[in-house]
Structures are given as structure tokens and as C-alpha cells.
Motif scaffolding. Sequence first.
Motif, PDB file in Angstrom:
ATOM      1  N   SER A  74       0.717  -1.121   0.194  1.00 29.19           N
ATOM      2  CA  SER A  74       0.071   0.249   0.005  1.00 29.19           C
ATOM      3  C   SER A  74       0.968   1.359  -0.329  1.00 29.19           C
ATOM      4  N   HIS A  75       0.332   2.385   0.483  1.00 22.07           N
ATOM      5  CA  HIS A  75       1.568   3.203  -0.419  1.00 22.07           C
ATOM      6  C   HIS A  75       1.384   3.627   1.790  1.00 22.07           C
ATOM      7  N   THR A  76       1.180   3.196   2.199  1.00 22.02           N
ATOM      8  CA  THR A  76       1.435   3.424   4.026  1.00 22.02           C
ATOM      9  C   THR A  76       3.393   2.890   3.623  1.00 22.02           C
ATOM     10  N   THR A  77       2.973   1.265   3.475  1.00 24.82           N
ATOM     11  CA  THR A  77       3.911   0.090   3.633  1.00 24.82           C
ATOM     12  C   THR A  77       4.661   1.258   2.588  1.00 24.82           C
ATOM     13  N   ARG A  79       5.785   4.303   1.797  1.00 22.09           N
ATOM     14  CA  ARG A  79       6.095   4.977   2.506  1.00 22.09           C
ATOM     15  C   ARG A  79       6.969   4.743   3.773  1.00 22.09           C
ATOM     16  N   ASP A  80       6.775   3.724   4.054  1.00 26.68           N
ATOM     17  CA  ASP A  80       7.839   3.219   5.137  1.00 26.68           C
ATOM     18  C   ASP A  80       8.787   2.737   4.671  1.00 26.68           C
ATOM     19  N   LEU A 230       8.417  11.481   6.482  1.00 28.36           N
ATOM     20  CA  LEU A 230       6.956  11.655   7.501  1.00 28.36           C
ATOM     21  C   LEU A 230       6.332  12.756   7.097  1.00 28.36           C
ATOM     22  N   LYS A 233       3.188  16.152  11.471  1.00 31.28           N
ATOM     23  CA  LYS A 233       1.628  16.387  12.284  1.00 31.28           C
ATOM     24  C   LYS A 233       1.249  17.933  13.074  1.00 31.28           C
TER      25      LYS A 233
END
Length: 236
Positions: A74-77, A79-80, A230, A233
Motif C-alpha cells: 500500500s501507499h503506507t507500506t 512510504r515506510d 514522514l 503532524k
Amino acid sequence: MKPDSKSRKAALYEALKMGVLTMQLRPGEDLDETALSEEFSLSRTPLREVFRQLAGEGFIDLRENRGARISEMSHTTLRDFFLTAPMIYGAILRLAAKNATRDQIKRLKDAQEDFRRVLRSGSGDDRALANNRFHEITGEMADNVYLTPSFHRLLIDHARISMTFYRPTDNHMAENVTEAADQHDQIIAAIEARDEARAAQLADDHWALSRDQIELFVMPAGLEVPLGDLPRKTPA
């Protein structure tokens, strides 16, 4: 004589592992237990033993009451992946230079010979798998109980998303592949010399060489958060 259950389990393990690494089995794809049981002449218990092994190594995901599927990208994986890859590679090669045995160095040299051979005459899949094997051995050299699981998971996705790197379409890409092979030689020399700082620097150089090309392959159009950065925030 039919092969015994142990050899059939090994065959299933290798087939699924290679399928994942070469993208013949697509990320998120469901696995058909019935079809695999028939193809490899395995009952449900040994089949699921193989599934559990592959899940533990990061190749597949096991979902309660929903069966097994190929691990997601996924996009999240992704990016990580871009965030942590240089840190993990650096730590692995630093520890490899510190801990490698004479036999492991020999196997790394053999893996490099195989890598150069498939660069000359192998397919894109062959090249990605040979590169993966080279780096697997550096992980064995590092021999760190905390890093090893993360490194194995990293190598799975690196193999899957670097297929384009090993199918060069222009002279510049072909030069990068050649440089990657040269860097492998330098990594071996640094490990053999027990030069931890040099090995860590080469990890950074090696990652930088392929990063831009890999990003071109995986970067979604209009992505606002760069891979490897990242998200900022919002203050509470």
C-alpha cells in the motif's frame, strides 16, 4: 514414486516465495487453498504449515476466517519502505563487516558471480532474484535477532518493486545496473576488510543508486507526501 510430504511442502514454499518475489503473485491476491492442495498433493494441515512459515517471513498475510493472501504493498507500506530501507541496510552491512565468517564471505562471492552472470544473460526476474540472494547473505552475516525479521520483510518488497531497475530501457539505466554490480564488489571488499564504516557508507551509496528509479515505478500521480518522508503532524 511420488515425492513425500516434506518435499511437496518444500516445493510449495519455493513456488509461493518465487511467485511473490517476481510479482507473478500480485500484492493482495487471495490464495486458493483448494487449488494449491490439489496441485501439490497436500492436505490442509501441511498446507497451512507452509502458509504459517511464509506469513512469519512476511510473504503472505493470514486473516482469520478469510484465508491467506499475498502481502500488501500500500501507499503506507511503500512510504515506510523508503523511510527505513537506508537505515536497515546500513545497520546490516555494518554488522556484516563485524560478524561475517569466512564461509559466508565465500558464499557472498559466489552469489556475486551468479549476479554478474545473470546480468549478462538472465531475465529481469533472474537479476532481481540474484540481487535478493546477495543481500540475503549479508543479512545472515549480520546475525542480529532484532534486525533480521525487518530485513527479510524489506528484501521482499525491494525485490517486488525493483523489477524495473533490472529491466533497463535506456543507456543510463543500464549503466546504473552495472554500477550496482560494481558496488557489490566493493561491499564484499569492505566486509572482508572488516571495515564497518566503509560498509555502512556503501549501503547508502547502493540505496541511492536505485532509489530514484524505484520511485519512478511506484510513485502515484499527484502524491503529496514524498516517499521516505514522514507527514507533518498538526500541533495539538
